[in-house]
Design a protein around this motif. Sequence first.
Motif, mmCIF file in Angstrom:
data_model
loop_
_atom_site.group_PDB
_atom_site.id
_atom_site.type_symbol
_atom_site.label_atom_id
_atom_site.label_comp_id
_atom_site.label_asym_id
_atom_site.label_seq_id
_atom_site.Cartn_x
_atom_site.Cartn_y
_atom_site.Cartn_z
ATOM 1 N N ASP B 109 0.830 -1.212 0.000
ATOM 2 C CA ASP B 109 0.000 0.000 0.000
ATOM 3 C C ASP B 109 0.857 1.252 0.000
ATOM 4 O OD1 ASP B 109 -2.260 -1.419 -0.115
ATOM 5 O OD2 ASP B 109 -2.764 -1.277 2.016
ATOM 6 N N LEU B 284 -10.263 -0.891 -2.001
ATOM 7 C CA LEU B 284 -10.961 -0.001 -1.063
ATOM 8 C C LEU B 284 -11.802 -0.802 -0.071
ATOM 9 C CD1 LEU B 284 -12.348 3.113 -2.944
ATOM 10 C CD2 LEU B 284 -10.932 3.067 -0.894
ATOM 11 N N ARG B 287 -10.170 -2.407 2.967
ATOM 12 C CA ARG B 287 -9.664 -1.493 3.981
ATOM 13 C C ARG B 287 -10.262 -1.756 5.369
ATOM 14 N NH1 ARG B 287 -9.485 4.891 2.951
ATOM 15 N NH2 ARG B 287 -7.766 5.299 4.348
ATOM 16 N N LYS B 291 -8.028 -2.566 8.589
ATOM 17 C CA LYS B 291 -8.013 -1.642 9.730
ATOM 18 C C LYS B 291 -8.352 -2.375 11.010
ATOM 19 C CE LYS B 291 -8.886 3.092 8.444
ATOM 20 N NZ LYS B 291 -9.937 4.039 8.114
ATOM 21 N N ALA B 308 -3.658 1.121 3.775
ATOM 22 C CA ALA B 308 -5.078 0.892 4.038
ATOM 23 C C ALA B 308 -5.308 0.605 5.518
ATOM 24 C CB ALA B 308 -5.580 -0.269 3.183
ATOM 25 N N SER B 309 -4.367 -0.103 6.127
ATOM 26 C CA SER B 309 -4.569 -0.507 7.519
ATOM 27 C C SER B 309 -4.346 0.652 8.472
ATOM 28 C CB SER B 309 -3.612 -1.641 7.868
ATOM 29 O OG SER B 309 -2.289 -1.155 7.803
ATOM 30 N N TRP B 338 -3.134 7.149 1.188
ATOM 31 C CA TRP B 338 -3.574 6.001 0.411
ATOM 32 C C TRP B 338 -4.875 6.309 -0.323
ATOM 33 C CZ3 TRP B 338 -7.388 1.969 0.731
ATOM 34 C CH2 TRP B 338 -7.077 0.843 -0.046
ATOM 35 N N SER B 339 -5.787 7.003 0.341
ATOM 36 C CA SER B 339 -7.061 7.309 -0.338
ATOM 37 C C SER B 339 -6.842 8.271 -1.497
ATOM 38 C CB SER B 339 -8.098 7.886 0.620
ATOM 39 O OG SER B 339 -7.612 7.991 1.907
#
Lengths: 126, 728
Positions: B109, B284, B287, B291, B308-309, B338-339
Amino acid sequence: MEGGGLPGPSQSIQVSGDAYCNSSAAPLDAAGSSSSPAVAKLRKLLFRRMLIGVNDGRYFHGLFHCIDKQGNIILQDAVEYRSAARHCSPPTEQRCLGLILIPAACRSSCQVDCSVEEKMSLLGLE
Amino acid sequence: MEARSSSSAAAVPPPPSIPSSSDQGVWADVSPLLAAACCDLQDGELVHGENFSLFAAMSALEIMDPKMDSGIERSRYNSVEEAIEDGVAPIPLSLDRTLDVQRSIDVMDHLFSCEATWHKGHTLAQTVFTCIYLMRMERTSSHAVLNSFCRILRATCNAVISVVSTARTHEEEDLFTMSFGLPLRDEGDEKCLSILNSVEETISRQLRACKAQALSKKKTLEGLESLQDNPDLEEDYCRALLCRLRFRKHFYHVVMCMRKPHGRGLELARKHVASCLTELNLMLKSREFLKSQSSTTLQQGDGNCTTASGCQPVGFDVSLNSRLLSPTPPRAVKVLSWSDAIRYFERLLHDLDVICTSSLDPVLENVLYFIVQFQKTVPDLVPRAFLQTLLVQDGKLYGEHLFSDVISRALSLPDIIGDKEFQMNEFVVQLGQLVVNLIKILCTNTAWQRRKLGKSLQDWSTISIQLELALKREFGETRNVLQNENMCMRVSKQLLIWTQEHAYWVAFRFLTLGFELDLYSPGEYCMVYWYMYVVLTKLIEKMQLRVLAISETSRRKGKKKKDHSKDSARDITFSSSCLLLQCYLLLSEGLSMMLAVLRNESRSFQLPSIFNTEQERFMQHFDLLLKARVPEHISFYSFKESSSRAGISDLVKYNFFKEIQKIAPSLRGSFASESEKLAEVRRIEQVAEHNRIALNIINQVGAGDPSLRVSFEFTHHPHFAVAVVKRS
């Protein structure tokens, strides 16, 4: 060639730079340089190869270009030397930097390249 | 002497590897001399040689200044090897297999965010190659997942660099293609796909097994090696890994397909673009799960996470490569979140998809229209580079049409397509080169593009003057001997008209780009619209001349009946593009007049002349056009003369905006099948309608009424303003 365009602006820059020097530094030169033997000697070292060490252990090697009262030095065609990884050969890593300014505050050593005889005279005349 | 040197050289002796000048040379310590001399110097005095320039000295790199000195020790390590020895980038990433997978995903990521940051104009060394795993890829060979990912990422970067550097669209973003001797390619990179495929295959088999197991509620998985140790998480981790690996695979395919010559890979590229978007979506979705599994609290706010995490990835060191960047001052690089990276890639893929829809149409007008349309969304560097490599390959359009043929097609002279004499004609060769340049310029970023367009005008006008002279020299002054006109003369004439038309087209684009770049102030709109009106008048005139010449040619040849339908279709296209230009012309003239009236009668929109006069502004904006004489005999005084005469009564009498509303319906009819052009007509109509109403109000109130407040906004069209009238 591309270069055809360059001289124009850089020349004008040169002129303005020189104009500035002439107005401020030159009169002082005339008055100040003769006053001190140390300054005269230092002046002789201009364009010589100089090696300057800085606080973080790096060395800079270049041609002595300029120094001011505060001891800030400008080197031309400078090369940076740093000790490389722990067990690695060659033991130093180097890269070319060009024109650099070394502030007095971070300078830890300063040496000039000269012959043995000259070294003695340099040290002797202090 | 011994004693002296030892005391003064209390400083560290220089490293033995730095040589002094000669064999006899030594390093003499001059610190005491420096100290003494500095004491003697006066304030502001410098010791320097004759070649010294204070100005040049200002550009010296200041050592130990964090903003200038990229060599400052910031990393704890001198080299990648040292970092690796200290366990910064362990393989496997953790002995706990679950953690190992989790960390691998974080690395992927972060690399993904780095890649987007690189595309946005930072160096490769400070983004993607801050990853120690990538720097020493051979170490990852035991870690199949990470190895396959890194390998294909590196191959993709390499391919993208080659596209951008061939297209040379990187303009000021020249850092993009510098590779600083990074390990960008290696033997076996061509196998990256097969390596990735086999890893993907293993994981997807595992995923299928997980599903089957969930159905049959069996406890063990036979014959398959699990990804990690916790069977409850297996399925989600498989999914998270798969979408990341598959994204890389499809993206690699996109890049490879789009590089194929003659646009042969475009169709396949579109399929891979679609797959990429699907995988992005799955990334996406993963994610949430990632998380929930990350034990650490969030790295920073959600907006800054590069994974993402939300965990900080292992195996990256920002400062290791900083010295590779040669003497350039270190640039602070903030890696995109990341987004944001996801959003960047979505946008990129969308832009690439637009390029893939290119019809590979060899008609120059359509090619130019396609590029201009594409540039409307202000695409980033990478898609622009892809567009340009598609359009110009080996000096040919799409790599297959000679530009001389493109020109003869534009002149509607099918007879001379492929004609050797025409191709070798020096004017045609030069014009071909100009067209290549034009296409390349149109693919650059807006600011760069405008400047280059302005400069290229000189070339267009020079060649049209040469053509005109040649025409006069060879065929005499007589212009009306239509009967005896031979083919050669007709071709020359048409070539001249075509060249002039394109010079005006370039000038028009140059002027409108000024609006997109916000270069004009409201006080200058009047002169800008006036100039646009002048240029458009000429452009339409040349276009009509060309159409006339073409119909003349076909009439002469006494074409067969079946060709007539083709001709009329072409005529309609010509007339509709002419009409569209007519609308622009009316808008420009109307706006320029309206502004002139306001200036004359209410003294608003006058330029404050503290710093420069109106004439100076005029020169600043149109200097390139005036120098290239596009059009001829235009000066500040022609503008002054026409604007000073403007009065509200004339303006109302020749209501330009009403005129547009008369033209628009027929335009809508001829653009019925082209949604983009229809939308443009709608925008023009809106601008015209708003301005017509504004004009009426101004007329009723009286332009000189002090309570009248008029401002201009670009709410309906990026280039044509709408007057907003208020009364205070």
